[in-house]
Design a protein around this motif. Structure first.
Motif, PDB file in Angstrom:
ATOM      1  N   SER A  42       0.810  -1.219   0.000  1.00 31.47           N
ATOM      2  CA  SER A  42       0.000   0.000   0.000  1.00 31.47           C
ATOM      3  C   SER A  42       0.840   1.264   0.000  1.00 31.47           C
ATOM      4  N   PHE A  43       2.058   1.212   0.561  1.00 34.10           N
ATOM      5  CA  PHE A  43       2.886   2.419   0.688  1.00 34.10           C
ATOM      6  C   PHE A  43       4.321   2.154   0.224  1.00 34.10           C
ATOM      7  N   PRO A  44       4.528   1.867  -1.052  1.00 33.77           N
ATOM      8  CA  PRO A  44       5.887   1.542  -1.511  1.00 33.77           C
ATOM      9  C   PRO A  44       6.830   2.737  -1.598  1.00 33.77           C
ATOM     10  N   VAL A  45       6.294   3.982  -1.643  1.00 35.02           N
ATOM     11  CA  VAL A  45       7.158   5.159  -1.766  1.00 35.02           C
ATOM     12  C   VAL A  45       6.863   6.206  -0.694  1.00 35.02           C
ATOM     13  N   LEU A  46       6.054   5.886   0.302  1.00 29.51           N
ATOM     14  CA  LEU A  46       5.664   6.853   1.327  1.00 29.51           C
ATOM     15  C   LEU A  46       6.871   7.285   2.155  1.00 29.51           C
ATOM     16  N   GLU A  47       7.055   8.622   2.286  1.00 30.87           N
ATOM     17  CA  GLU A  47       8.186   9.167   3.031  1.00 30.87           C
ATOM     18  C   GLU A  47       7.768   9.869   4.316  1.00 30.87           C
ATOM     19  N   THR A  48       6.565  10.459   4.342  1.00 24.09           N
ATOM     20  CA  THR A  48       6.081  11.181   5.519  1.00 24.09           C
ATOM     21  C   THR A  48       4.697  10.684   5.902  1.00 24.09           C
ATOM     22  N   LEU A  49       4.533  10.325   7.178  1.00 25.25           N
ATOM     23  CA  LEU A  49       3.256   9.838   7.673  1.00 25.25           C
ATOM     24  C   LEU A  49       2.906  10.592   8.947  1.00 25.25           C
ATOM     25  N   HIS A  50       1.719  11.210   8.953  1.00 21.21           N
ATOM     26  CA  HIS A  50       1.240  11.983  10.100  1.00 21.21           C
ATOM     27  C   HIS A  50      -0.135  11.445  10.465  1.00 21.21           C
ATOM     28  N   CYS A  51      -0.253  10.811  11.646  1.00 19.40           N
ATOM     29  CA  CYS A  51      -1.506  10.169  12.058  1.00 19.40           C
ATOM     30  C   CYS A  51      -2.022  10.778  13.348  1.00 19.40           C
ATOM     31  N   GLY A  52      -3.338  10.827  13.489  1.00 27.68           N
ATOM     32  CA  GLY A  52      -3.926  11.319  14.720  1.00 27.68           C
ATOM     33  C   GLY A  52      -5.349  10.836  14.888  1.00 27.68           C
ATOM     34  N   GLY A  53      -5.898  11.015  16.085  1.00 29.33           N
ATOM     35  CA  GLY A  53      -7.298  10.694  16.332  1.00 29.33           C
ATOM     36  C   GLY A  53      -7.537   9.270  16.770  1.00 29.33           C
ATOM     37  N   GLU A  54      -8.549   8.655  16.190  1.00 27.80           N
ATOM     38  CA  GLU A  54      -9.039   7.349  16.624  1.00 27.80           C
ATOM     39  C   GLU A  54      -8.453   6.189  15.827  1.00 27.80           C
ATOM     40  N   LEU A  55      -7.307   6.375  15.241  1.00 26.06           N
ATOM     41  CA  LEU A  55      -6.653   5.288  14.513  1.00 26.06           C
ATOM     42  C   LEU A  55      -6.273   4.191  15.496  1.00 26.06           C
ATOM     43  N   SER A  56      -6.598   2.954  15.167  1.00 28.17           N
ATOM     44  CA  SER A  56      -6.338   1.846  16.087  1.00 28.17           C
ATOM     45  C   SER A  56      -4.871   1.433  16.046  1.00 28.17           C
ATOM     46  N   THR A  57      -4.460   0.695  17.070  1.00 25.15           N
ATOM     47  CA  THR A  57      -3.087   0.196  17.130  1.00 25.15           C
ATOM     48  C   THR A  57      -2.785  -0.719  15.954  1.00 25.15           C
ATOM     49  N   VAL A  58      -3.739  -1.595  15.599  1.00 27.01           N
ATOM     50  CA  VAL A  58      -3.544  -2.535  14.494  1.00 27.01           C
ATOM     51  C   VAL A  58      -3.385  -1.787  13.174  1.00 27.01           C
ATOM     52  N   GLN A  59      -4.220  -0.774  12.952  1.00 23.43           N
ATOM     53  CA  GLN A  59      -4.122  -0.011  11.707  1.00 23.43           C
ATOM     54  C   GLN A  59      -2.821   0.786  11.633  1.00 23.43           C
ATOM     55  N   THR A  60      -2.419   1.342  12.761  1.00 26.54           N
ATOM     56  CA  THR A  60      -1.146   2.069  12.781  1.00 26.54           C
ATOM     57  C   THR A  60       0.009   1.136  12.471  1.00 26.54           C
ATOM     58  N   ALA A  61      -0.006  -0.042  13.092  1.00 24.71           N
ATOM     59  CA  ALA A  61       1.064  -1.013  12.859  1.00 24.71           C
ATOM     60  C   ALA A  61       1.108  -1.467  11.407  1.00 24.71           C
ATOM     61  N   SER A  62      -0.066  -1.646  10.779  1.00 30.40           N
ATOM     62  CA  SER A  62      -0.091  -2.091   9.381  1.00 30.40           C
ATOM     63  C   SER A  62       0.470  -1.010   8.465  1.00 30.40           C
ATOM     64  N   MET A  63       0.169   0.261   8.744  1.00 30.58           N
ATOM     65  CA  MET A  63       0.706   1.345   7.929  1.00 30.58           C
ATOM     66  C   MET A  63       2.226   1.419   8.058  1.00 30.58           C
ATOM     67  N   LEU A  64       2.714   1.335   9.287  1.00 31.81           N
ATOM     68  CA  LEU A  64       4.151   1.420   9.505  1.00 31.81           C
ATOM     69  C   LEU A  64       4.883   0.232   8.902  1.00 31.81           C
ATOM     70  N   THR A  65       4.276  -0.931   8.998  1.00 29.13           N
ATOM     71  CA  THR A  65       4.901  -2.135   8.441  1.00 29.13           C
ATOM     72  C   THR A  65       5.063  -2.021   6.931  1.00 29.13           C
ATOM     73  N   HIS A  66       4.027  -1.536   6.250  1.00 26.86           N
ATOM     74  CA  HIS A  66       4.068  -1.460   4.790  1.00 26.86           C
ATOM     75  C   HIS A  66       4.899  -0.284   4.288  1.00 26.86           C
ATOM     76  N   ALA A  67       5.143   0.719   5.151  1.00 33.35           N
ATOM     77  CA  ALA A  67       5.923   1.886   4.731  1.00 33.35           C
ATOM     78  C   ALA A  67       7.340   1.881   5.287  1.00 33.35           C
ATOM     79  N   ARG A  68       7.726   0.839   5.973  1.00 38.24           N
ATOM     80  CA  ARG A  68       8.968   0.842   6.755  1.00 38.24           C
ATOM     81  C   ARG A  68      10.215   1.067   5.908  1.00 38.24           C
ATOM     82  N   ASN A  69      10.247   0.624   4.665  1.00 36.85           N
ATOM     83  CA  ASN A  69      11.465   0.707   3.865  1.00 36.85           C
ATOM     84  C   ASN A  69      11.723   2.093   3.288  1.00 36.85           C
TER      85      ASN A  69
END
Length: 458
Positions: free
Chosen positions: A108-135
């Motif tokens: 989902s995020f092969p080239v994402l460089e900046t991620l800004h999250c807030g509000g009611e985002l769940s732990t699982v959803q946050t972890a999935s975003m970070l996992t897919h954007a980690r590289n």
């Protein structure tokens, strides 16, 4: 101008709608870099609009998407694959938690460089975003996340290019969660924690790893009332390249820094301790000793130090502090500021002492152990500077000052007659700015004496 969604006259942002994006896509000829501000993301036809944009503009390479209110997380999860290969920056604030716990898919995020999250985002959803954007992720900001937990970075996740992390008002994030993130980001250069709820004892875990924060240069702990001296010291020991340390509005005392033994030569240049209510004179002295001659900027404004303990302080190095801010330090006395200056003023260029009500300047009539290099002096309102103190300041620093502000000082200037005598061996004046706002007592002939001495450069 047609596609600038900002009304300058009314200073308001116009709301971007999906149909606007379709019109934009058809109207412009070429677009390579696009930033979209979306106020509310619901079950609206954003996906078809984005798909039309991609068809009309295959040259589009960079997309920065900022969504201020996400009310349908599933719709966003469906949209991301359509822009995955160009999405460089994503900011989202989830205002309505998902009915389910949908996660972003792999890729989902092969080239994402900046991620800004807030509000009611769940732990699982946050972890999935970070996992897919980690590289590719370089900058991560987490703000006011309500329910995130310590495992928010996912299992065995590493961030090889992550350089900046900011976590603000995420009170549910534990110290263990911060440690896990630090261990996963080997190239981290800047860490900011604001309004946090950890003491720092968890940082002991970092010492078990070899140079875990070898690239960290900027460390900012703001508004953390549970942070302890010991916990902070554990972290600092792991930061051999630290240049900036900002501890504003924490309860650091500094006194335990006498026990700090750095396994490396300190490179710290800036120390910010604004509004540290429990900071003591002794603590400040110990922190300066711990960081040594590399310190260039110190901010202790709005603290309760008085400065008088500096008279007995001995440093085994010559301080190279160039900037010192003691603004609104109500306890600082005239003698105290003189003591601070005699210990730290060897290379001092800027001294800010506005709202220091107990400073009169009289103590500076004493001899200095070095030649003054001060270029900017701000004394500001409500000091106790009167005739003798004002004359002393001009006599002591007049040869080096380029900017002098003495708002609301009470003096006439008539006693400055000897200042007007310009001796041949004296260097020409360099004073460029003189602020005597609300100095109601100054007389015409007193001002003329000052101008005769310094007017050529003003």
């Amino acid at each position: 101008k047609r596609w600038t969604f900002f009304d300058a006259e009314k200073s308001i942002n116009k709301l971007l709608e999906p149909e606007d994006l379709c019109l934009f896509s058809a109207d412009v000829k070429t677009v390579k870099d696009l930033q979209l501000y979306v106020r509310t993301f619901q079950e609206s036809p954003w996906l078809p609009s984005i798909q039309q944009l991609r068809r009309n503009h295959p040259e589009l390479k960079h997309l920065r998407l900022r969504i201020h209110e996400v009310t349908n997380m599933e719709a966003l999860i469906d949209l991301v694959p359509a822009v995955a290969d160009i999405l460089k920056e994503l900011m989202l604030v989830v205002v309505q938690p998902s009915a389910g716990n949908g996660q972003f898919e792999q890729g989902s995020f092969p080239v994402l460089e900046t991620l800004h999250c807030g509000g009611e985002l769940s732990t699982v959803q946050t972890a999935s975003m970070l996992t897919h954007a980690r590289n590719t992720l370089k900058c991560l900001r987490l703000h006011q996340l309500q329910s995130i937990r310590e495992n928010f970075i996912g299992q065995d996740c590493s961030f090889p290019v992550l350089e900046e992390v900011e976590i603000s008002q995420c009170l549910s994030i534990t110290g263990a969660g911060v440690v896990a993130l630090l261990l996963a980001a080997a190239r981290l250069k800047k860490l900011t924690l604001s309004y946090f709820n950890i003491s720092g004892k968890e940082f002991k875990e970092l010492e078990r790893h070899a140079a875990p924060l070898r690239c960290l240069e900027v460390l900012q702990f703001n508004y953390g009332r549970r942070l302890k001296d010991l916990g902070l010291m554990l972290l600092i020991r792991c930061c051999p390249r630290l240049r900036v340390l900002n501890l504003s509005e924490t309860f650091i005392t500094g006194e335990l820094f006498s026990q700090l033994r750095l396994p490396h030569v300190s490179q710290l240049e800036e120390l910010h301790l604004k509004k540290c209510e429990k900071l003591t004179d002794t603590g400040l002295v110990e922190m300066i000793k711990a960081f040594g001659a590399s310190l260039k900027r110190i901010d202790v404004s709005q603290t309760n130090i008085n400065g008088e303990s500096f008279a007995g302080a001995n440093f085994d190095f010559v301080p190279k502090v160039e900037y010192l801010d003691v603004t609104a330090c109500g306890a600082v006395t005239d003698k105290g500021l003189f003591s601070i200056y005699t210990k730290l003023g060897h290379e001092l260029r800027i001294l800010k002492a506005c709202w220091v009500t107990r400073f009169s300047g009289d103590s500076f009539a004493q001899d200095l152990p070095f030649a003054a290099k001060l270029e900017t002096l701000e004394l500001g309102p409500f000091s106790s500077v009167k005739e003798h103190g004002a004359k002393t300041i001009f006599a002591k620093f007049g040869g080096s000052l380029k900017e002098l502000r003495m708002n609301m000082a009470i003096f006439t200037g008539r006693t400055f007659a000897d200042l007007a005598v310009v001796r041949r061996q004296q260097p020409p004046p360099v004073l460029e700015l003189l602020d005597l706002t609300v100095c109601f007592e100054i007389a015409d002939d007193g001002l003329k004496l000052i101008l005769d001495k310094y007017g050529s450069s003003l």
